[in-house]
Enzyme design. Structure first.
Site, PDB file in Angstrom:
ATOM      1  N   GLY A 302       0.797  -1.216   0.000  1.00 24.61           N
ATOM      2  CA  GLY A 302       0.000   0.000   0.000  1.00 24.61           C
ATOM      3  C   GLY A 302       0.829   1.263   0.000  1.00 24.61           C
ATOM      4  CB  SER A 303       0.024   4.564   1.467  1.00 27.34           C
ATOM      5  OG  SER A 303      -1.255   4.657   0.880  1.00 27.34           O
ATOM      6  CB  VAL A 304       4.820   1.488   2.719  1.00 26.89           C
ATOM      7  CG1 VAL A 304       6.327   1.312   2.629  1.00 26.89           C
ATOM      8  CG2 VAL A 304       4.386   1.486   4.179  1.00 26.89           C
ATOM      9  CG  PHE A 305       5.400   0.524  -3.014  1.00 26.44           C
ATOM     10  CD1 PHE A 305       5.979   0.323  -4.246  1.00 26.44           C
ATOM     11  CD2 PHE A 305       5.589  -0.444  -2.047  1.00 26.44           C
ATOM     12  CE1 PHE A 305       6.724  -0.813  -4.526  1.00 26.44           C
ATOM     13  CE2 PHE A 305       6.307  -1.580  -2.294  1.00 26.44           C
ATOM     14  CZ  PHE A 305       6.888  -1.774  -3.539  1.00 26.44           C
ATOM     15  CE  LYS A 306      -0.485   6.875  -1.621  1.00 25.44           C
ATOM     16  NZ  LYS A 306      -1.611   7.241  -0.745  1.00 25.44           N
TER      17      LYS A 306
END
Length: 580
Positions: A302-306
């Site tokens: 999820g948003s960790v990849f941002k």
């Protein structure tokens, strides 16, 4: 008149002189013969003693071999090989023992010497009921020279069987692996089989580094193997695991992962995946829910990849911290529509995209940068290939075959691409340490050694900008519950919908929080993951800020003093007491 003086012997009569000379010769002969006889007696004594010594050795060896099974058989030689398979102690970075060998007793039989297989089976079953089956009877009735019956007997059972006095039944001492911590570092250490051979974790790695060859050549005996030291810190490992267990209970989660990495060396200071197993019984590790999720499991995070997408955009120059992206309306790509979970419905700066975790803003940033550039950076971060580390249990990432615009956009916020938690943590190290990717290791490594194998993936400036965003997110964004007083903690949250039967679930999440500390001079990266957490109380949220972030905060409070990181001098004492 001249006077001549001489010794009286000169004037002895001739006859007397002859007798004196003959006597001297006789005395010489007698002395020579006596000396020769004494020397001969000495030689005989030495030879006799030598023969007696050889005889004693010969008889001793006969007695020794007479008490052993038929050692010429291949089975017996195999048993001897397994008995000799000693293993080195495994120590943590402080010298605490994580794994060691102890001596155990195993039961064997020489079927050719067993007088009555039925009677022997019945007697053995009176002590060990599991040996009362037809398989044991068949072993005892065979013509084999040697067979194992039961490995690792207790002293009490050994004595009971010994007292039965069954012909052809005996005991052998062999090595047994013992893990004092039990479950504490199970997925790191792995385990061994009944022959003391590594079958998982670093135990298997150590065999692959030459121990198995030493065993095969007969050089690794019971003593003399140098201990193997790990980068793991047992105290920190215990604290991380303990907090994960409490987190699972508090948030009714299925599983949890915790990883602590040194950002200067890539050393794994702690790694725990719960549920785990007791290394003293590695068969527990075969249960499905006890997989090593830290390195063998791959997930959409999820948003960790941002943070990786934004770092790539900053590094390419496609964006700056002052750039603005329109998040007032959803992002449409073909037939797909991208929404924000908690939308602000207005244009957002890059720092706002980060702290509000905007899918729309990150997607627009990706399109401005170009999907192909994003993919190149994902390769640099190690997301497109299998992680290179010391553990044999490593999962391969799942990467889309085609990198279209919609693929790049969804991957920008961690959907459609699956990596292991360790891969994400290792990549995050480069975002905070000045831009250098360092492969993670479970063995000690110096900063100088790490510098030789590290590769630059982003510039030092990009790393500094990411550190700013990390700290901002903990101060004002979704990571506030991990803001430990006295420490400049930074990080990024991730809330990903789990894929269930090929579809994204609306009520099952995989939540994560990647933290770094201290942000003015990062030393460690800490990744915490909760699998399918539930609200702690009715009405509480299920996103990462409500569960995995406070869990990470609890871990940080416990381990930061152990890691030697001092709080800021101006921190009020009452804040430190409250934090601990």
């Amino acid at each position: 008149m001249t006077t001549i003086s001489a010794s009286p012997q000169f004037f002895q009569p001739p006859q007397r002189r002859r007798r004196s000379a003959i006597g001297g010769v006789l005395r010489g002969l007698i002395w020579t013969r006596a000396a020769s006889a004494a020397a001969a007696r000495s030689r005989v004594t030495v030879v006799m003693l030598g023969f007696m010594l050889l005889f004693c050795v010969f008889v001793g060896r006969l007695v020794y071999f007479g008490a052993l099974p038929e050692h010429g058989s291949a089975a017996w030689r195999s048993a001897q090989d397994s008995i000799a398979a000693a293993r080195p102690d495994i120590l943590d970075r402080n010298g605490d023992i994580l794994a060691t060998d102890i001596r155990s007793v195993s039961l064997f039989a020489e079927p050719r010497k067993v007088l009555d297989a039925d009677e022997a089976t019945e007697l053995l079953a009176s002590v060990l009921p599991e040996l009362g089956d037809s398989a044991t009877r068949a072993k005892l009735a065979s013509n084999a020279g040697f067979v194992w019956l039961k490995r690792e007997l207790s002293p009490a059972k050994q004595q009971q069987i010994h007292d039965l006095g069954i012909p052809g039944i005996g005991f052998l001492q062999e090595n047994k692996r013992f893990y004092p911590g039990g479950n504490v570092a199970a997925h790191v250490l792995g385990g061994v089989n009944v022959d003391n051979q590594g079958i998982a974790g670093l135990e298997k790695t150590i065999d692959g580094q030459g121990l198995a060859d030493l065993h095969a050549l007969g050089f690794a005996q019971n003593e003399g193997l140098a201990p193997v030291k790990l980068a793991l810190d047992l105290k920190i490992q215990h604290a991380v695991r303990d907090e994960l267990i409490q987190g699972i209970q508090r948030y009714h989660a299925q599983a949890a992962v915790g990883i602590v990495l040194n950002v200067r060396t890539g050393e794994v200071v702690a790694m725990s995946s719960v549920p785990d197993f007791d290394s003293n019984d590695p068969t527990e590790g075969l249960e499905k829910d006890k997989i090593n999720r830290a390195t063998a499991g791959v997930f959409e995070l999820g948003s960790v990849f941002k943070m990786f997408t934004i770092a790539a955009a900053l590094d390419t120059g496609a964006t700056t911290l002052s750039s603005v992206y329109d998040a007032s309306v959803p992002l449409r790509i073909g037939r797909f529509t991208i929404h924000d979970f908690h939308g602000k419905h207005r244009p957002l700066t890059v720092p706002e995209v980060f702290i509000y975790s905007s899918n729309i803003g990150t997607g627009r940033m990706t399109l401005a940068m170009g999907g192909w550039r994003q993919f190149e950076y994902f390769k640099r971060f190690g997301f497109t290939h299998k992680l290179q580390t010391d553990l044999p249990e490593v999962g391969a990432p799942i990467v889309p075959r085609q990198w279209k615009d919609i693929t790049a956009v969804t991957a920008s916020f961690g959907h459609g691409i699956s990596v292991s938690p360790m891969q994400a943590a290792a990549a995050a190290v480069a975002l905070v340490n000045g831009g250098i990717y360092i492969p993670p290791t479970f063995f000690p490594r110096t900063a100088e050694e790490a510098a030789k194998i590290g590769t630059r993936v982003v510039s030092a400036r990009t790393s500094a900008e990411m550190r700013y965003l990390f700290r901002l997110n903990v101060e004002k964004g979704s990571g506030r519950k991990a803001n430990v007083p006295g420490y400049d903690v930074g990080g990024k949250t991730g809330t990903a919908e789990k894929v269930i039967h090929g579809r994204y679930s609306k009520d099952q999440n995989l939540n994560s929080f990647l933290a770094a500390v201290p942000m003015d001079n990062p030393q460690y990266v800490i990744l915490t993951v909760l699998d399918d957490p539930r609200p702690e109380t009715p009405g509480a949220g299920r996103s990462s800020g409500a569960n995995v972030v406070p869990l990470a905060g609890n871990i940080l409070r416990r381990i930061l003093p152990m890691l030697g990181i001092q709080p800021k001098p101006d921190t009020p004492a009452e804040s430190l007491l409250a934090a601990n």
